[in-house]
Design a protein around this motif. Structure first.
Motif, PDB file in Angstrom:
ATOM      1  N   HIS A  63       0.820  -1.277  -0.055  1.00 29.12           N
ATOM      2  CA  HIS A  63       0.016   0.099  -0.080  1.00 29.12           C
ATOM      3  C   HIS A  63       0.844   1.303   0.026  1.00 29.12           C
ATOM      4  O   HIS A  63       0.340   2.360  -0.191  1.00 29.12           O
ATOM      5  N   LEU A  64       2.027   1.246   0.467  1.00 30.67           N
ATOM      6  CA  LEU A  64       2.654   2.512   0.461  1.00 30.67           C
ATOM      7  C   LEU A  64       3.998   2.668  -0.462  1.00 30.67           C
ATOM      8  O   LEU A  64       4.534   3.852  -1.022  1.00 30.67           O
ATOM      9  N   ALA A  65       4.606   1.461  -0.699  1.00 30.51           N
ATOM     10  CA  ALA A  65       6.008   1.652  -1.408  1.00 30.51           C
ATOM     11  C   ALA A  65       5.887   2.092  -2.839  1.00 30.51           C
ATOM     12  O   ALA A  65       6.659   2.921  -3.231  1.00 30.51           O
ATOM     13  N   GLY A  66       4.722   2.042  -3.401  1.00 27.41           N
ATOM     14  CA  GLY A  66       4.564   2.757  -4.842  1.00 27.41           C
ATOM     15  C   GLY A  66       3.949   3.960  -4.871  1.00 27.41           C
ATOM     16  O   GLY A  66       3.954   4.402  -5.978  1.00 27.41           O
ATOM     17  N   LEU A  67       3.762   4.525  -3.652  1.00 26.76           N
ATOM     18  CA  LEU A  67       3.073   5.663  -3.930  1.00 26.76           C
ATOM     19  C   LEU A  67       3.908   7.055  -3.922  1.00 26.76           C
ATOM     20  O   LEU A  67       5.327   6.944  -3.464  1.00 26.76           O
ATOM     21  N   PRO A  68       3.659   8.175  -4.435  1.00 26.63           N
ATOM     22  CA  PRO A  68       4.512   9.332  -4.773  1.00 26.63           C
ATOM     23  C   PRO A  68       4.849   9.909  -3.283  1.00 26.63           C
ATOM     24  O   PRO A  68       4.151   9.962  -2.768  1.00 26.63           O
ATOM     25  N   THR A  69       6.285  10.099  -3.297  1.00 26.01           N
ATOM     26  CA  THR A  69       6.403  11.080  -2.064  1.00 26.01           C
ATOM     27  C   THR A  69       6.506  12.333  -2.383  1.00 26.01           C
ATOM     28  O   THR A  69       6.393  12.924  -3.726  1.00 26.01           O
ATOM     29  N   GLU A  70       6.760  13.343  -1.405  1.00 30.93           N
ATOM     30  CA  GLU A  70       7.084  14.891  -1.710  1.00 30.93           C
ATOM     31  C   GLU A  70       8.420  15.087  -1.572  1.00 30.93           C
ATOM     32  O   GLU A  70       8.937  15.993  -1.022  1.00 30.93           O
TER      33      GLU A  70
END
Length: 62
Positions: free
Chosen positions: A38-45
């Motif tokens: 759920h988190l590894a592929g999400l965009p960061t800032e």
């Protein structure tokens, strides 16, 4: 992560949960699976100019 992002919103429950540093101190096998799913592929800032000592240390974590 920007909680207003349309990519992040479906995973907001996980973003909020793992935003708490205390939850990082006691990760279970299921937590690792949740983070990967759920988190590894999400965009960061992330900002490319962020070359602080803390950022450099994070990159060296196993």
């Amino acid at each position: 992560m920007n909680p207003d992002s349309f990519l992040v919103r479906p995973h907001l429950r996980y973003v909020e949960y793992y935003s708490d540093a205390e939850n990082w101190r006691r990760l279970s096998r299921d937590d690792y699976d949740d983070i990967a799913a759920h988190l590894a592929g999400l965009p960061t800032e992330y900002r490319p100019d962020d070359d602080t000592e803390e950022a450099k240390r994070f990159d060296r974590c196993p």
